[in-house]
Design a protein around this motif. Structure first.
Motif: not given
Length: 113
Positions: A57-70, A80-88
Motif C-alpha cells: 500500500l502506497n504511503h503505508l511506510a511513511g504513515t507507520a513511521t509518523l505514528l511510531i515516531d509520535g 490504528w491503521l485497521l480500526e474504523d476512524n470516524d473522521a475518515l
C-alpha cells in the motif's frame, strides 16, 4: 488486540506469492515498514488491505513511521491503521488505498504524543 473482522489476514507465503517476492525480500519490506505484520499462533500475518493493486500500500511506510515516531508502538500503529476512524468514515488503511494520504497523516499527526 484481536484481529478486526473487517480485515482478512494473509500469511507470509500468501503475500510472497501475490507480490512475486522471495521470503527474505518480504521480511525486508516488513523491517522497512513498507508492510506491517503481526505474529499470531506462531506465524506472521499481514492484513490484506496493506496490499493494493499487487504492491504494498502506497504511503503505508511513511504513515507507520509518523505514528511510531509520535509515540505509537508498532502494534498500536497497526491497530490504528485497521480500526474504523470516524473522521475518515473508513479505516486509515482503506483511506490510504483511496489516495487520501494527506487526510490520514493529518489525523495521525494530531494523535502524536
Amino acid at each position: 488486540m484481536e484481529n478486526s473482522p473487517a480485515h482478512e489476514w494473509l500469511t507470509f507465503a500468501q503475500v510472497s506469492e501475490q507480490l512475486g517476492l522471495s521470503p527474505s525480500r518480504l521480511r525486508r519490506l516488513v523491517e522497512d515498514r513498507a508492510l506491517l505484520a503481526r505474529r499470531r499462533d506462531g506465524q506472521w500475518l499481514i492484513p490484506e488491505v496493506f496490499i493494493h493493486e499487487g504492491a504494498p500500500l502506497n504511503h503505508l511506510a511513511g504513515t507507520a513511521t509518523l505514528l511510531i515516531d509520535g509515540g505509537f508502538s508498532e502494534e498500536g500503529a497497526l491497530d490504528w491503521l485497521l480500526e474504523d476512524n470516524d473522521a475518515l468514515g473508513v479505516s486509515p488503511a482503506v483511506a490510504l488505498s483511496q489516495g487520501r494520504k494527506t487526510e490520514v497523516r493529518r489525523i495521525a499527526q494530531a494523535l502524536a504524543l
